[in-house]
Design a protein around this motif. Sequence first.
Motif, short mmCIF file in Angstrom:
data_model
loop_
_atom_site.label_atom_id
_atom_site.label_comp_id
_atom_site.label_asym_id
_atom_site.label_seq_id
_atom_site.Cartn_x
_atom_site.Cartn_y
_atom_site.Cartn_z
N LYS A 684 0.68 -1.11 -0.10
CA LYS A 684 0.12 -0.07 0.10
C LYS A 684 0.93 1.26 0.12
O LYS A 684 0.77 2.23 -0.86
CB LYS A 684 -1.02 0.06 1.13
N ASN A 685 1.68 1.34 0.84
CA ASN A 685 2.70 2.38 0.95
C ASN A 685 3.61 2.51 -0.42
O ASN A 685 3.83 3.78 -0.91
CB ASN A 685 4.06 2.33 2.08
N LEU A 686 3.85 1.60 -1.19
CA LEU A 686 4.59 1.74 -2.51
C LEU A 686 3.45 2.19 -3.54
O LEU A 686 3.90 1.98 -4.62
CB LEU A 686 5.30 0.46 -2.91
N GLY A 687 2.28 2.11 -3.41
CA GLY A 687 1.15 2.57 -4.26
C GLY A 687 0.58 1.39 -5.23
O GLY A 687 -0.18 1.55 -6.21
N LEU A 688 0.75 0.21 -4.49
CA LEU A 688 0.39 -1.03 -5.39
C LEU A 688 -1.11 -1.35 -4.68
O LEU A 688 -1.22 -1.64 -3.63
CB LEU A 688 1.52 -2.20 -4.96
N LYS A 689 -1.98 -1.34 -5.40
CA LYS A 689 -3.39 -1.54 -4.98
C LYS A 689 -4.10 -2.67 -5.24
O LYS A 689 -5.12 -2.85 -5.20
CB LYS A 689 -4.18 -0.20 -5.80
N GLN A 690 -3.07 -3.61 -5.91
CA GLN A 690 -3.88 -5.05 -6.11
C GLN A 690 -2.65 -5.95 -5.96
O GLN A 690 -1.88 -5.76 -5.90
CB GLN A 690 -4.51 -5.17 -7.68
N LYS A 691 -3.27 -7.08 -5.78
CA LYS A 691 -2.39 -8.47 -5.26
C LYS A 691 -1.61 -8.64 -6.43
O LYS A 691 -1.65 -8.71 -7.77
CB LYS A 691 -3.31 -9.53 -5.11
N ALA A 692 -0.07 -8.70 -6.13
CA ALA A 692 0.91 -8.89 -7.14
C ALA A 692 1.79 -10.13 -6.40
O ALA A 692 2.10 -10.16 -5.12
CB ALA A 692 1.93 -7.86 -7.36
N TYR A 693 2.27 -11.02 -7.36
CA TYR A 693 3.18 -12.04 -6.96
C TYR A 693 4.44 -12.11 -7.27
O TYR A 693 4.56 -11.40 -8.57
CB TYR A 693 2.40 -13.39 -7.19
N ILE A 694 5.37 -12.28 -6.61
CA ILE A 694 6.88 -11.94 -6.86
C ILE A 694 7.77 -13.06 -6.66
O ILE A 694 7.65 -14.00 -5.81
CB ILE A 694 7.25 -10.87 -5.98
N ALA A 695 8.62 -13.39 -7.67
CA ALA A 695 9.63 -14.42 -7.68
C ALA A 695 10.99 -13.64 -7.72
O ALA A 695 11.36 -12.92 -8.55
CB ALA A 695 9.50 -15.62 -8.83
N ASP A 696 11.81 -14.00 -6.87
CA ASP A 696 13.15 -13.31 -6.78
C ASP A 696 14.32 -14.38 -6.93
O ASP A 696 14.52 -15.12 -5.81
CB ASP A 696 13.46 -12.63 -5.53
N LEU A 697 14.83 -14.59 -8.02
CA LEU A 697 15.69 -15.94 -8.29
C LEU A 697 17.41 -15.39 -8.16
O LEU A 697 17.53 -14.26 -8.92
CB LEU A 697 15.49 -16.72 -9.35
N ASP A 698 18.00 -16.26 -7.69
CA ASP A 698 19.72 -16.01 -7.57
C ASP A 698 20.21 -16.56 -9.12
O ASP A 698 20.30 -17.74 -9.01
CB ASP A 698 20.16 -16.49 -6.56
N TRP A 699 20.26 -15.72 -9.96
CA TRP A 699 20.61 -16.13 -11.52
C TRP A 699 22.17 -16.75 -11.17
O TRP A 699 22.41 -17.75 -12.30
CB TRP A 699 20.27 -15.06 -12.29
N ASP A 700 23.02 -16.02 -10.77
CA ASP A 700 24.16 -16.60 -10.66
C ASP A 700 24.44 -17.98 -10.01
O ASP A 700 25.25 -18.91 -10.61
CB ASP A 700 25.13 -15.70 -9.82
N ALA A 701 23.73 -18.35 -8.91
CA ALA A 701 23.54 -19.61 -8.29
C ALA A 701 23.06 -20.62 -9.54
O ALA A 701 23.45 -21.74 -9.46
CB ALA A 701 22.75 -19.51 -7.12
N LEU A 702 22.01 -20.27 -10.00
CA LEU A 702 21.23 -21.09 -11.09
C LEU A 702 22.29 -21.36 -12.20
O LEU A 702 22.23 -22.52 -12.49
CB LEU A 702 19.87 -20.35 -11.70
N LEU A 703 22.93 -20.62 -12.54
CA LEU A 703 23.86 -20.77 -13.76
C LEU A 703 24.99 -21.83 -13.17
O LEU A 703 25.25 -22.70 -13.97
CB LEU A 703 24.68 -19.34 -14.20
N ASN A 704 25.58 -21.56 -11.87
CA ASN A 704 26.55 -22.52 -11.63
C ASN A 704 26.11 -23.69 -10.97
O ASN A 704 26.69 -24.76 -11.45
CB ASN A 704 27.03 -21.95 -10.06
N LEU A 705 24.82 -23.96 -10.70
CA LEU A 705 24.06 -25.20 -10.58
C LEU A 705 23.76 -26.04 -11.95
O LEU A 705 23.97 -27.03 -12.21
CB LEU A 705 23.02 -25.17 -9.69
N GLY A 706 23.37 -25.07 -12.88
CA GLY A 706 23.17 -25.84 -13.96
C GLY A 706 24.30 -26.20 -14.92
O GLY A 706 24.20 -27.28 -15.65
#
Length: 811
Positions: A684-706
């Motif tokens: 609400k303080n950030l001005g987001l008026k509807q529900k939003a879903y977020i994924a935050d992935l560690d791309w460096d870790a994914l590349l190393n594991l891949g």
Amino acid sequence: MKISYNWLKNYVKTNHTPEKLCEILTDTGLEVEGMEEFEMVKGGLKGVVVGQVISCVQHENADRLKVTRVNIGSEELQIVCGAPNVAEGQKVLVATVGTTLFPNPEESFKIKESKIRGVDSYGMICAEDELGLGASHDGIMVLKDTAKIGQPAAEYLKLASDYRIEIGLTPNRSDAMGHLGVARDIVAYNKLNNIDKSILQLPDISKYNVIENGEKIKIKVEAPQDAPQYRGCLIAGITVGPSPEWLKNYLFTIGLTSINNVVDVTNFVLHELGTPLHAFDLSKVGNEIVVRLAKEGEKLVTLDGVERKLNPQDLMITNGKTNLCIAGVFGGKESGVNENTTSIFLEAAYFNPVSIRKTAKRHALNTDASFRFERGVDPNMVEFAMKRAAALITEVAGGKIVYEADPFIGKKILPAEVIFDFDRCNQLIGKEIEREKIMTILLALDFKIVHRNDNILKLEVPTYRVDVTREADVIEEVLRIYGFNNIPLPQKWNVNLSNQDLRSEEKRQNAIADLLASKGYYEMMNNSLTSSEYITQFGGEAFSIENAVTMLNPLSQDLDVLRQSLIFQGIASLVHNINRQNLNVGLFEFGKIYKRFGEQFIENKRLSIFITGEKEPEQWNAQSKDTSFYTLKGVVEAILERLGLGKFVSTKALKKSILEDGIQLYVQKTKIGEIGWMHTKSAKNLGLKQKAYIADLDWDALLNLGNMNTVEYHPLPKAFAVRRDFSLLLNKQVSYSQIEEVAKATCGKILNEVNLFDVYEGDKLPEGKKSYAVSFYFQDSEKTLNDQVVDNFMSKIKGQLENQLQAELRQ
């Protein structure tokens, strides 16, 4: 950088028009970004001429008006005038019909034929304020009897007319930070093209004469690494006051305001030669100049009235006791020249560019002096600049040069030497250029030929060209004067195609970007700089301002730190779209985050994904559904499958996250990211008026594991899958992932899929209980499973669920 067309012609005599000159400068590498005609008075008083009042009689219908006849040379005009001081025989300035006058830059009016109280009037006899020459409106301007009738007013008043040329100076061209350096390129162009037979005309310093009168000053440099050269002279008996018109006009043309005759001269020489100078009030200096680094805790009030806390790495000019100036950056208020100054110490120096640049950035100061010092001025021009300025000061402010201090010359800066090959030059340029022309260009640009051997030249680079250090730099000098436009484009291009694949990291990033784009997500790119308020207000336990990488010289309060997360700017992008009625949107971004731990700086590349709104576009034959946590979870699972990591992923509950709820993702023991949604209050303080879903992935870790996994291919199964369902009564703390984990551990690979298809929590169940309906899919790739085999597996699953999770089958 601004230069004056008239000023420039003091150093190169040329007949080039301003337009042609701009074309030449752009072609030779000093790109002209704009040119405008400059006038001391807006409009240039065009249409205003000197006239003489032949007759002046009273207006028959108005007591305060006179009817005059004025001779302007080409004709006589009848003009009705209301000035109380108009009289027969006067020489006056007349604005003819059609002339536009500008009393001030924002106001204008046009002279028209008019009838004033029944009498025709064909012009206007002007007062000072009506012409924009001053504020006086006591009466018309009365000129001297020597004024020539019909002479244009601009010519009579000697108003400056000039062209202001704006050059987009690149950082490497420190040699062109003064009019003399710009003129040098024009001379080289003219010599190559046999135009005007021009030469570079250096300013006159013949009037620099030292007449010693006993006053002396000693120079002591305690930081020779930061001040390799320091010199100066004393000028006594000066009178500080307004500058002459020629000096004011030159400075005004390039956008500088006149301060006083002494300061104006130092500014003039800076923009003439590109060498900064500074004048100190001698009464504040005493008999010693000490150049040293600042001491811990010292302060200085600079010319702008701001008290600045000094850093021990700041180079200072002092009198041995008191700080006078931040060397090469900004003068001190107390030691500056003012109307009471009668003697000055004129400083000329070469300072270490790195030292000046760091000091200027540290104090957020960007002055004309620091701009030049930090790019590298010509050390061999320092003495010449001092003599030029001293001679001009005695010319415009009086006084005499009474002493030249023994200069400090520390590390001598020698010209660089470069080996130049004619054949190599032609090869890189792509055209055979006559050697005579190449020699003409090099000599015109002050390159000295130390030795020549057939195709090879050993060149000495002038010290003002700090950017020329190798053969390719010299070839570039030849090419820019010769003209890029003179190199023909070939009819045929020969290009070698490389069969080398892109780096695997780039291929995988592109593959995931394509995957997300195919699912309707849009890629975004946000600034790595962001606001520290995101961290302090919404970071919670996940982020700390102590770990932020802060900017020494932030562009604004909203761009004062490097981002520690992609989430805040991603939400800002969602809000931007939602506020513009784009309510159903999916976004993703590949970007780096930055953290500081003591003296260690960490960079980490992330992939962030955002989704909000409805899952599908609105349709007449289907009910719309909102996106959910599982919508985004499915996208993340698709990414992990594409990277070959899907079967290795495990989940845990969120901890110390800026997300309100969701899961953490792990591969083996490595955390690869999290999925969830923003805290309601923070959203609400950030001005987001509807529900939003977020994924935050560690791309460096994914590349190393891949890199540890390879893609596996399996044939399609030959047999059908068999489904069985359980309706389970569970304790509320039991999660679906625990059920899935128990089932797969019990049955192995033959259990193909586990799915939760119904959840019930209500008053019909015992307290602390919930009901899950779970489906199990069994499949053998080689044969069809019979009921006995499947029932046996289901029995084992039931037993393990009862033992490990205290589950009960609902009837």
